[in-house]
Design a protein around this motif. Structure first.
Motif, PDB file in Angstrom:
ATOM      1  N   PRO B  59     -21.193  61.867   4.933  1.00  0.00           N
ATOM      2  CA  PRO B  59     -20.453  62.680   4.178  1.00  0.00           C
ATOM      3  C   PRO B  59     -19.665  63.844   4.708  1.00  0.00           C
ATOM      4  N   GLU B  60     -20.858  64.530   5.676  1.00  0.00           N
ATOM      5  CA  GLU B  60     -20.412  65.823   6.205  1.00  0.00           C
ATOM      6  C   GLU B  60     -19.603  65.642   7.652  1.00  0.00           C
ATOM      7  N   GLU B  61     -19.247  64.303   7.886  1.00  0.00           N
ATOM      8  CA  GLU B  61     -18.666  64.141   9.111  1.00  0.00           C
ATOM      9  C   GLU B  61     -17.390  63.555   8.925  1.00  0.00           C
ATOM     10  N   ARG B  62     -16.327  63.555   9.835  1.00  0.00           N
ATOM     11  CA  ARG B  62     -15.393  62.557  10.128  1.00  0.00           C
ATOM     12  C   ARG B  62     -15.630  61.968  11.501  1.00  0.00           C
ATOM     13  N   THR B  72      -6.327  56.943  17.878  1.00  0.00           N
ATOM     14  CA  THR B  72      -5.395  56.337  16.682  1.00  0.00           C
ATOM     15  C   THR B  72      -5.580  56.954  15.302  1.00  0.00           C
ATOM     16  N   GLY B  73      -6.853  57.557  15.140  1.00  0.00           N
ATOM     17  CA  GLY B  73      -6.583  58.075  13.610  1.00  0.00           C
ATOM     18  C   GLY B  73      -8.057  58.853  13.430  1.00  0.00           C
ATOM     19  N   ILE B  74      -8.435  59.184  12.298  1.00  0.00           N
ATOM     20  CA  ILE B  74      -9.538  59.583  11.801  1.00  0.00           C
ATOM     21  C   ILE B  74     -10.130  58.945  10.548  1.00  0.00           C
ATOM     22  N   ALA B  75     -11.212  58.653  10.625  1.00  0.00           N
ATOM     23  CA  ALA B  75     -11.923  57.970   9.502  1.00  0.00           C
ATOM     24  C   ALA B  75     -12.792  58.896   8.632  1.00  0.00           C
ATOM     25  N   ASP B  76     -12.592  58.687   7.141  1.00  0.00           N
ATOM     26  CA  ASP B  76     -13.295  59.467   6.151  1.00  0.00           C
ATOM     27  C   ASP B  76     -14.688  58.845   6.046  1.00  0.00           C
ATOM     28  N   PRO B  77     -15.486  59.647   5.281  1.00  0.00           N
ATOM     29  CA  PRO B  77     -16.767  59.098   4.997  1.00  0.00           C
ATOM     30  C   PRO B  77     -16.811  57.845   4.498  1.00  0.00           C
ATOM     31  N   ALA B  90     -15.915  55.242  18.265  1.00  0.00           N
ATOM     32  CA  ALA B  90     -15.791  56.412  17.428  1.00  0.00           C
ATOM     33  C   ALA B  90     -16.607  57.368  17.638  1.00  0.00           C
ATOM     34  N   GLN B  91     -16.114  58.651  17.730  1.00  0.00           N
ATOM     35  CA  GLN B  91     -16.794  59.961  17.852  1.00  0.00           C
ATOM     36  C   GLN B  91     -16.906  60.615  16.465  1.00  0.00           C
ATOM     37  N   PHE B  92     -18.107  60.933  16.061  1.00  0.00           N
ATOM     38  CA  PHE B  92     -18.421  61.773  14.941  1.00  0.00           C
ATOM     39  C   PHE B  92     -18.542  63.123  14.939  1.00  0.00           C
ATOM     40  N   VAL B  93     -17.822  63.802  14.137  1.00  0.00           N
ATOM     41  CA  VAL B  93     -17.991  65.456  14.315  1.00  0.00           C
ATOM     42  C   VAL B  93     -17.881  65.933  12.906  1.00  0.00           C
ATOM     43  N   ALA B  94     -18.934  66.663  12.879  1.00  0.00           N
ATOM     44  CA  ALA B  94     -19.467  67.437  11.570  1.00  0.00           C
ATOM     45  C   ALA B  94     -18.376  68.535  11.070  1.00  0.00           C
ATOM     46  N   THR B  95     -17.340  68.039  10.455  1.00  0.00           N
ATOM     47  CA  THR B  95     -16.206  69.027  10.153  1.00  0.00           C
ATOM     48  C   THR B  95     -16.578  69.535   8.782  1.00  0.00           C
ATOM     49  N   GLU B  96     -17.466  68.999   7.733  1.00  0.00           N
ATOM     50  CA  GLU B  96     -17.708  69.532   6.565  1.00  0.00           C
ATOM     51  C   GLU B  96     -18.896  70.616   6.631  1.00  0.00           C
ATOM     52  N   TYR B 143     -18.678  79.465  11.456  1.00  0.00           N
ATOM     53  CA  TYR B 143     -17.548  78.757  11.853  1.00  0.00           C
ATOM     54  C   TYR B 143     -17.447  77.258  11.119  1.00  0.00           C
ATOM     55  N   GLN B 144     -16.493  76.671  11.185  1.00  0.00           N
ATOM     56  CA  GLN B 144     -16.361  75.247  10.928  1.00  0.00           C
ATOM     57  C   GLN B 144     -15.299  74.463  11.869  1.00  0.00           C
ATOM     58  N   ILE B 145     -15.403  73.417  11.869  1.00  0.00           N
ATOM     59  CA  ILE B 145     -14.551  72.534  12.740  1.00  0.00           C
ATOM     60  C   ILE B 145     -13.365  71.940  11.899  1.00  0.00           C
ATOM     61  N   SER B 146     -12.139  72.760  12.132  1.00  0.00           N
ATOM     62  CA  SER B 146     -11.150  72.428  11.079  1.00  0.00           C
ATOM     63  C   SER B 146     -10.390  71.133  11.751  1.00  0.00           C
ATOM     64  N   ASP B 147     -10.297  70.862  12.892  1.00  0.00           N
ATOM     65  CA  ASP B 147      -9.439  69.947  13.352  1.00  0.00           C
ATOM     66  C   ASP B 147     -10.396  69.115  14.341  1.00  0.00           C
ATOM     67  N   ALA B 148     -10.805  67.997  13.808  1.00  0.00           N
ATOM     68  CA  ALA B 148     -11.767  67.292  14.825  1.00  0.00           C
ATOM     69  C   ALA B 148     -11.059  66.691  16.076  1.00  0.00           C
ATOM     70  N   VAL B 149      -9.947  66.266  15.878  1.00  0.00           N
ATOM     71  CA  VAL B 149      -9.173  65.875  17.263  1.00  0.00           C
ATOM     72  C   VAL B 149      -9.253  66.920  18.272  1.00  0.00           C
ATOM     73  N   GLN B 150      -8.503  68.239  17.645  1.00  0.00           N
ATOM     74  CA  GLN B 150      -8.316  69.330  18.795  1.00  0.00           C
ATOM     75  C   GLN B 150      -9.784  69.783  19.228  1.00  0.00           C
ATOM     76  N   PHE B 151     -10.820  69.599  18.320  1.00  0.00           N
ATOM     77  CA  PHE B 151     -12.184  70.166  18.803  1.00  0.00           C
ATOM     78  C   PHE B 151     -12.494  69.175  20.078  1.00  0.00           C
ATOM     79  N   LEU B 152     -12.555  68.039  19.924  1.00  0.00           N
ATOM     80  CA  LEU B 152     -12.632  66.918  20.847  1.00  0.00           C
ATOM     81  C   LEU B 152     -11.816  67.048  22.420  1.00  0.00           C
ATOM     82  N   TYR B 153     -10.583  67.450  21.749  1.00  0.00           N
ATOM     83  CA  TYR B 153      -9.686  67.166  22.930  1.00  0.00           C
ATOM     84  C   TYR B 153      -8.487  68.269  23.328  1.00  0.00           C
TER      85      TYR B 153
END
Lengths: 314, 353
Positions: B59-62, B72-77, B90-96, B143-153
């Motif tokens: 739940p706390e990830e994407r 190709t995209g971001i997957a919800d919980p 799949a790379q898991f990022v704690a965005t929540e 802080y929070q990770i607001s953009d998972a893709v940008q956070f990784l790349y």
């Protein structure tokens, strides 16, 4: 059975070939195909599956992302000869992988160049600037009303002036110097920041001692102000006490004086009607003060003895 | 062809085949059946495929999904499927979650909430103020990770960059203020300004980090200097105490003096009244006597004289009567003297020349 074997073997062969010709470019990467030591084609920036010739072509990968650079902590003297420790960081990016490949080949080589250029740029800028200019920013403003009295007193004239450049501009200067001095290796230095500034260890002790004596003199000033003000209050109190008691005295004396005057007037008016009789009766009264201690010498001719020897009185 | 087969035999470590004979059963011990082998292999492949084609997002990830390296995209919980064998990753990022970075101190996980003094990480916490004094600052960046893709790349090391920028910004903000301002009233402004500037930098780098808050913890002078700062506070309190003591003393003494003053005046007024009244009384008495005297002056005069002497003479110690022509006076009240002084000689007479 033979067919299955051959099918499997065929698949294996296909797999082997694929690993030699297909390659994946990650989202974080950009790639260049190198053939016999020389790059061929454009830079591949789109992530996904790409193809190359096996054996004669290889892939060189470079990071597409924004990269970090962290400088060594260096001791630099400021313009005012104060030795400080400066720790800088920078962000950079490989913008031209072809050029990058040709000039430095890999990140290790780039980092060496960055170390040289950025460290020297920082040193140049810092050693040509006063410490106040490095620490303060262009919008430096002292709001004296927010300070306590003693801290405002500790400020000097120079402290109230804006710095000529300030931190932000200095960081931009370091960046500009570095960009100018950096040979073209296919990268872009995005920004430079001063992460830490501190006095060197030996100076730190001196500065702390200065801070201590500053605070101590403020404390001493408080104490003496306390003395002064309490003495002033006590002095005023004394003055007030004197005033109250002397005025009361004065008033009392006035009242007594007026009373005495009035009494005298009353006596005067009364006794003045017949001063001779007054003298007579008063003198008689005063004879009552003669007591045991008195030896009275009285003439035999006095009125008291008038009838002692005869009834007609001599 | 047979060479190839021999090669394959060697590879597969099978014992070399002789003439092709069907060997059913187990007369020759463990036989190697290609069917079984490939069957097992196929089974393993199926398992592996299943294993690598299912993933769960907490739940706390994407999850950032890449196909052959391309996002190709971001997957919800939840439970999801993807292409197996690592074709999709799949790379898991704690965005929540709200994440935090600590500066100048570290929270020991379960024991003390945080270090008591800002002495744990002096490199991070020591900094210069605008008036070139040294100060120690502890702070936390939430802080929070607001953009998972940008956070990784977007950046290779976004978290390290956050830390570096936080230190740089905090030093800029603190360095733009007077030391005592930082220690006292400037804390909230510093925290807000720092948050805004760090966020601005993160946005400029586009690294997917959103700064929520900056919180200042301990902001203190260096340990060696702290006693001197405390001394200032003590001295300030001592000043107040001295002034209060003096004021209190004055406030007690002055009303007391007022009271004494009033009493002095009242006493004087009392004296005045008494004096005037007594004067009036005496004057009245004199006037009355005078009036009577005026009617019969001689009689009154003689009477007063004799009355006075009658009262006075008995009290007098000794009366000596002097007659004209006599050298020594006659003591009138000799007997009285004798009565009064029995121990003395009865014939004692005071002789006066």
């Amino acid at each position: 059975m033979k067919n299955i074997t051959y099918i499997v073997l065929g698949l294996v062969a296909v797999l082997l070939v694929t690993t030699r010709t297909a390659f994946v470019v990650d989202q974080a990467e950009q790639a260049i195909i190198v053939q016999l030591g020389e790059p061929v084609g454009d830079v591949i920036t789109a992530p996904g599956l790409h193809w190359r010739l096996p054996f004669i072509q290889n892939v060189r990968r470079f990071d597409k992302r924004l990269l970090d650079w962290d400088g060594d902590v260096s001791q630099i003297p400021t313009l005012g000869r104060e030795f400080i420790i400066v720790d800088t960081t920078a962000r950079w990016r490989i913008t031209d992988p072809l050029q990058f490949l040709r000039s430095v080949r890999d990140e290790a080589g780039a980092r060496t160049r960055l170390d040289d250029v950025l460290d020297s740029a920082a040193r140049d800028v810092v050693s040509g600037t006063e410490l106040e200019e490095i620490v303060r920013s262009a919008d430096w403003q002292v709001d004296v009303s927010r300070l306590s009295v003693e801290d405002a007193a500790a400020l000097e004239e120079a402290d109230l002036q804006r710095p000529k450049k300030g931190r932000g501009q200095l960081e931009k200067d370091i960046l500009a110097t570095a960009v100018q001095q950096m040979p073209n290796i296919g990268i872009e230095i995005v920004d430079v920041r001063i992460k830490r500034i501190n006095y060197i260890e030996s100076v730190r002790g001196q500065v702390e001692s200065r801070m201590i004596s500053e605070r101590q003199s403020i404390a001493a000033r408080f104490r003496s102000e306390g003395e002064g003000r309490s003495q002033e209050i006590l002095g005023n109190m004394e003055k007030e006490l004197r005033r109250i008691s002397s005025e009361a005295e004065r008033r009392a004396q006035e009242i007594i004086g007026a009373a005495d005057a009035q009494a005298t007037k009353i006596f005067g008016e009364a006794y003045g009607r017949d001063p001779a009789f007054y003298a007579f009766s008063k003198t008689l009264e005063s004879y009552s003060t003669l007591g045991e201690n008195t030896t009275l010498m009285i003439d035999a001719k006095s009125d008291f003895f008038k009838y002692l020897e005869s009834t007609s009185g001599r | 062809m047979s060479d190839a087969r021999d090669l394959i035999d060697q590879i597969l470590k099978r014992r070399p085949r002789g003439p092709r004979t069907i060997t059913p059963g187990r007369n020759e011990g463990p036989t190697f059946e290609p069917k079984t082998f490939f069957g097992v292999l196929a089974a393993l492949l199926v398992v592996w495929a299943a294993w690598t084609s299912v993933y769960t997002v907490q739940p706390e990830e994407r999850a950032v999904i890449k196909r052959l390296g391309r996002v190709t995209g971001i997957a919800d919980p939840g439970l999801h499927f993807k292409l197996p064998f690592g074709i999709d990753t799949a790379q898991f990022v704690a965005t929540e979650r709200v994440l935090k970075q600590e500066f100048g101190f570290r929270t020991a996980s379960s024991e003390t909430p945080r270090s008591q003094f800002a002495g744990g990480y002096p490199d991070e916490s020591l900094m210069l103020t605008g008036d070139l004094n040294i100060i120690q600052v502890e702070w936390v960046v939430q802080y929070q990770i607001s953009d998972a893709v940008q956070f990784l790349y977007g950046m290779r090391e976004p978290t390290k960059t956050l830390r570096d920028l936080s230190e740089s910004v905090m030093r800029r903000v603190v360095g733009n203020r007077i030391g005592s301002d930082v220690l006292t009233v400037g804390r909230i402004e510093i925290a807000n300004t720092a948050r805004d500037e760090i966020q601005e930098a993160m946005a400029r780098y586009d690294n997917g980090i959103r700064v929520i808050a900056v919180q200042l913890q301990d902001v203190v002078p260096p340990p060696r200097v702290q006693p001197a700062f405390n001394e200032v506070n003590e001295a300030r309190q001592e000043l107040e105490r001295m002034v209060n003591d003096a004021t209190r003393q004055a406030n007690e003494a002055i009303p007391r003096a007022d009271g004494t003053a009033k009493r002095t005046i009242s006493e004087a007024e009392g004296y005045a009244t008494e004096r005037v009244n007594r004067a009036r009384g005496e004057a009245a008495r004199f006037s009355a006597v005078l009036t009577e005297y005026r009617t019969v002056p001689e009689v009154t005069r003689a009477r007063l004289y004799l009355e006075a002497l009658t009262n006075v003479l008995p009290k007098i110690g000794s009366v000596v009567v002097v007659q004209d022509g006599q050298l020594s006076p006659l003591p009138l009240l000799n007997l009285r003297d004798a009565q009064r002084l029995p121990q003395k000689a009865p014939e004692k007479t005071p002789v006066k020349p």
